[in-house]
Design a protein around this motif. Structure first.
Motif, PDB file in Angstrom:
ATOM      1  N   ALA A 266       0.832  -1.204   0.000  1.00 23.33           N
ATOM      2  CA  ALA A 266       0.000   0.000   0.000  1.00 23.33           C
ATOM      3  C   ALA A 266       0.865   1.251   0.000  1.00 23.33           C
ATOM      4  O   ALA A 266       0.548   2.248  -0.672  1.00 23.33           O
ATOM      5  N   LEU A 267       1.965   1.218   0.741  1.00 20.46           N
ATOM      6  CA  LEU A 267       2.859   2.364   0.796  1.00 20.46           C
ATOM      7  C   LEU A 267       3.518   2.601  -0.562  1.00 20.46           C
ATOM      8  O   LEU A 267       3.608   3.750  -1.026  1.00 20.46           O
ATOM      9  N   ARG A 268       3.963   1.529  -1.213  1.00 21.90           N
ATOM     10  CA  ARG A 268       4.589   1.676  -2.532  1.00 21.90           C
ATOM     11  C   ARG A 268       3.595   2.237  -3.545  1.00 21.90           C
ATOM     12  O   ARG A 268       3.954   3.059  -4.398  1.00 21.90           O
ATOM     13  N   GLU A 269       2.358   1.802  -3.450  1.00 23.33           N
ATOM     14  CA  GLU A 269       1.339   2.302  -4.367  1.00 23.33           C
ATOM     15  C   GLU A 269       1.154   3.810  -4.218  1.00 23.33           C
ATOM     16  O   GLU A 269       1.009   4.533  -5.206  1.00 23.33           O
ATOM     17  N   VAL A 278       6.799  15.062  -2.508  1.00 26.52           N
ATOM     18  CA  VAL A 278       7.671  15.313  -1.364  1.00 26.52           C
ATOM     19  C   VAL A 278       7.670  14.116  -0.424  1.00 26.52           C
ATOM     20  O   VAL A 278       8.718  13.681   0.066  1.00 26.52           O
ATOM     21  N   PHE A 279       6.485  13.558  -0.185  1.00 27.61           N
ATOM     22  CA  PHE A 279       6.360  12.366   0.649  1.00 27.61           C
ATOM     23  C   PHE A 279       7.209  11.231   0.085  1.00 27.61           C
ATOM     24  O   PHE A 279       7.963  10.573   0.809  1.00 27.61           O
ATOM     25  N   GLY A 280       7.116  11.017  -1.212  1.00 27.49           N
ATOM     26  CA  GLY A 280       7.881   9.946  -1.843  1.00 27.49           C
ATOM     27  C   GLY A 280       9.373  10.200  -1.788  1.00 27.49           C
ATOM     28  O   GLY A 280      10.160   9.273  -1.542  1.00 27.49           O
ATOM     29  N   ARG A 281       9.786  11.462  -2.003  1.00 27.67           N
ATOM     30  CA  ARG A 281      11.206  11.783  -1.957  1.00 27.67           C
ATOM     31  C   ARG A 281      11.778  11.601  -0.553  1.00 27.67           C
ATOM     32  O   ARG A 281      12.892  11.099  -0.381  1.00 27.67           O
ATOM     33  N   MET A 282      11.016  11.999   0.462  1.00 22.80           N
ATOM     34  CA  MET A 282      11.484  11.840   1.830  1.00 22.80           C
ATOM     35  C   MET A 282      11.648  10.367   2.194  1.00 22.80           C
ATOM     36  O   MET A 282      12.637   9.967   2.810  1.00 22.80           O
ATOM     37  N   LEU A 283      10.662   9.541   1.812  1.00 21.96           N
ATOM     38  CA  LEU A 283      10.767   8.111   2.120  1.00 21.96           C
ATOM     39  C   LEU A 283      11.947   7.482   1.408  1.00 21.96           C
ATOM     40  O   LEU A 283      12.621   6.592   1.945  1.00 21.96           O
ATOM     41  N   GLY A 284      12.212   7.950   0.201  1.00 26.29           N
ATOM     42  CA  GLY A 284      13.335   7.408  -0.554  1.00 26.29           C
ATOM     43  C   GLY A 284      14.681   7.755   0.045  1.00 26.29           C
ATOM     44  O   GLY A 284      15.690   7.108  -0.248  1.00 26.29           O
ATOM     45  N   GLY A 289      14.080   2.894   6.123  1.00 16.95           N
ATOM     46  CA  GLY A 289      12.769   3.376   6.537  1.00 16.95           C
ATOM     47  C   GLY A 289      12.881   4.381   7.678  1.00 16.95           C
ATOM     48  O   GLY A 289      13.912   4.462   8.358  1.00 16.95           O
ATOM     49  N   TYR A 290      11.842   5.125   7.868  1.00 16.98           N
ATOM     50  CA  TYR A 290      11.813   6.138   8.929  1.00 16.98           C
ATOM     51  C   TYR A 290      11.602   5.469  10.281  1.00 16.98           C
ATOM     52  O   TYR A 290      10.684   4.665  10.451  1.00 16.98           O
ATOM     53  N   ASP A 291      12.454   5.804  11.226  1.00 15.00           N
ATOM     54  CA  ASP A 291      12.378   5.229  12.570  1.00 15.00           C
ATOM     55  C   ASP A 291      11.706   6.235  13.493  1.00 15.00           C
ATOM     56  O   ASP A 291      12.280   7.285  13.805  1.00 15.00           O
ATOM     57  N   LEU A 292      10.475   5.938  13.918  1.00 14.73           N
ATOM     58  CA  LEU A 292       9.739   6.837  14.800  1.00 14.73           C
ATOM     59  C   LEU A 292      10.242   6.652  16.230  1.00 14.73           C
ATOM     60  O   LEU A 292      10.030   5.610  16.849  1.00 14.73           O
ATOM     61  N   ARG A 293      10.900   7.673  16.771  1.00 14.49           N
ATOM     62  CA  ARG A 293      11.502   7.593  18.101  1.00 14.49           C
ATOM     63  C   ARG A 293      10.804   8.601  19.003  1.00 14.49           C
ATOM     64  O   ARG A 293      11.044   9.806  18.906  1.00 14.49           O
ATOM     65  N   LEU A 294       9.968   8.123  19.877  1.00 15.38           N
ATOM     66  CA  LEU A 294       9.171   9.009  20.712  1.00 15.38           C
ATOM     67  C   LEU A 294      10.031   9.830  21.666  1.00 15.38           C
ATOM     68  O   LEU A 294       9.736  11.000  21.929  1.00 15.38           O
ATOM     69  N   ASP A 295      11.084   9.249  22.194  1.00 15.90           N
ATOM     70  CA  ASP A 295      11.960  10.001  23.094  1.00 15.90           C
ATOM     71  C   ASP A 295      12.604  11.176  22.363  1.00 15.90           C
ATOM     72  O   ASP A 295      12.696  12.285  22.904  1.00 15.90           O
ATOM     73  N   ALA A 296      13.046  10.935  21.124  1.00 21.04           N
ATOM     74  CA  ALA A 296      13.665  12.010  20.350  1.00 21.04           C
ATOM     75  C   ALA A 296      12.640  13.078  19.979  1.00 21.04           C
ATOM     76  O   ALA A 296      12.937  14.277  20.007  1.00 21.04           O
ATOM     77  N   LEU A 297      11.426  12.657  19.634  1.00 23.60           N
ATOM     78  CA  LEU A 297      10.371  13.621  19.307  1.00 23.60           C
ATOM     79  C   LEU A 297      10.007  14.468  20.526  1.00 23.60           C
ATOM     80  O   LEU A 297       9.759  15.671  20.403  1.00 23.60           O
TER      81      LEU A 297
END
Length: 320
Positions: A266-269, A278-284, A289-297
């Protein structure tokens, strides 16, 4: 999976104990493996949550399993010999030792390990090994118990006398202290909303610390409270995801990484559609992959908030 249910004459909780004990003995559940939660046991064996809790309590008393915060109940590192059938481990009469503090601490342990939805008055009584109605002599309802739990959990942290004197250092210390408590007890973040705050002394202590840090800078009461609420919402808002993720992982059996992997097509689609460049360029740009780090956020958001608030707080003081 074939269930071992013991003899028909055993009470339901002992049949569950026998089955899980056999899974551990056969190596089906190894040390560190998560054992079924109270809700999973209730669904698999068709019993009440209190019965499921009693079964897990018996296994804990035998030393076969142990509760780990934000993980659940897992197989202990060693597996001592099981007691004779129908003879749970003996201990001092728990009714003689029952107190409000024991009840609250036991309830906190359940919420830490299995989440607030797994908490019940009967479950707490079963964990303590006392009659179902015994806990009501100390606390009249689950709602009252949760308030006692919140008060005790928030009260686990205090502020040192040699704390920073500047407003920013004090506010940062207050925010990090709250974040640490939410990290330790993720269920806390789900007990109140900004419009309906939790009025317990343990939490008000932290509010008092924040308000005192901002006081004396020429801020009118409304602005001062708005800043306090904004800072609190940043901490609590991110903390809510700690419990949600743990609950979702327990319910689905999928980790965050496994869930994302299953959504790969679904994400690739979406990326290949070209509608979101922009979304596609950032993911690329991410190799793994993007690592969601709650402590860093949390840290990033807190710094941004304090930077943005500095002209307001310090400008008012300079002009007063």
């Amino acid at each position: 999976m074939t269930k071992t249910t013991g003899t028909a004459g055993d009470p339901p909780y002992l049949r569950i104990v026998t089955a899980i004990r056999r899974r551990i003995a056969d190596g089906e559940l190894a040390p560190g493996d998560r054992v079924p939660s109270t809700r999973q046991i209730a669904g698999e064996w068709g019993v009440a949550l209190a019965t499921a809790t009693k079964a897990l309590t018996t296994l804990r008393l035998e030393g076969l399993v142990e509760a780990r915060p934000r993980i659940g109940t897992v197989v202990a590192g060693t597996a001592p010999a099981a007691p004779a059938r129908g003879r749970p481990p003996t201990a001092a009469d728990p009714e003689q030792e029952l107190s409000l503090d024991r009840i609250v601490r036991t309830a906190i342990g359940i919420a830490d390990a299995e989440g607030l939805p797994a908490l019940s008055m009967r479950g707490v009584a079963a964990r303590l090994g006392v009659a179902a109605m015994s806990t009501y002599r100390y606390v009249p309802s689950k709602e009252d118990l949760v308030l006692h739990m919140a008060d005790a959990a928030f009260g686990e942290a205090s502020y040192p006398p040699d704390a920073p004197e500047d407003w920013r250092g004090r506010v940062e210390l207050g925010a990090r202290t709250l974040w640490g408590l939410y990290r330790k007890h993720p269920w806390l973040a789900h007990l109140d909303t900004l419009t309906r705050p939790l009025l317990v002394p343990g939490l008000i202590v932290h509010g008092e610390w924040m308000l005192a840090a901002l006081d004396g800078h020429g801020l009118d009461p409304t602005t001062l409270f708005d800043i306090h609420v904004l800072l609190y919402s940043h901490v609590q808002g991110l903390a809510m995801h700690l419990e949600k993720e743990a609950h979702t992982e327990a319910a689905t059996g999928q980790s965050e990484e496994q869930w994302m992997d299953s959504r790969g097509p679904a994400l690739r689609e979406l990326v290949e559609s070209g509608r979101f460049p922009v979304f596609g360029r950032m993911l690329g740009a991410f190799e793994d992959g993007y690592d969601l780090r709650l402590d860093a956020l949390f840290a990033l958001g807190l710094t941004a908030l304090l930077d943005g608030l500095a002209p307001l707080v310090e400008g008012r003081r300079a002009g007063s």
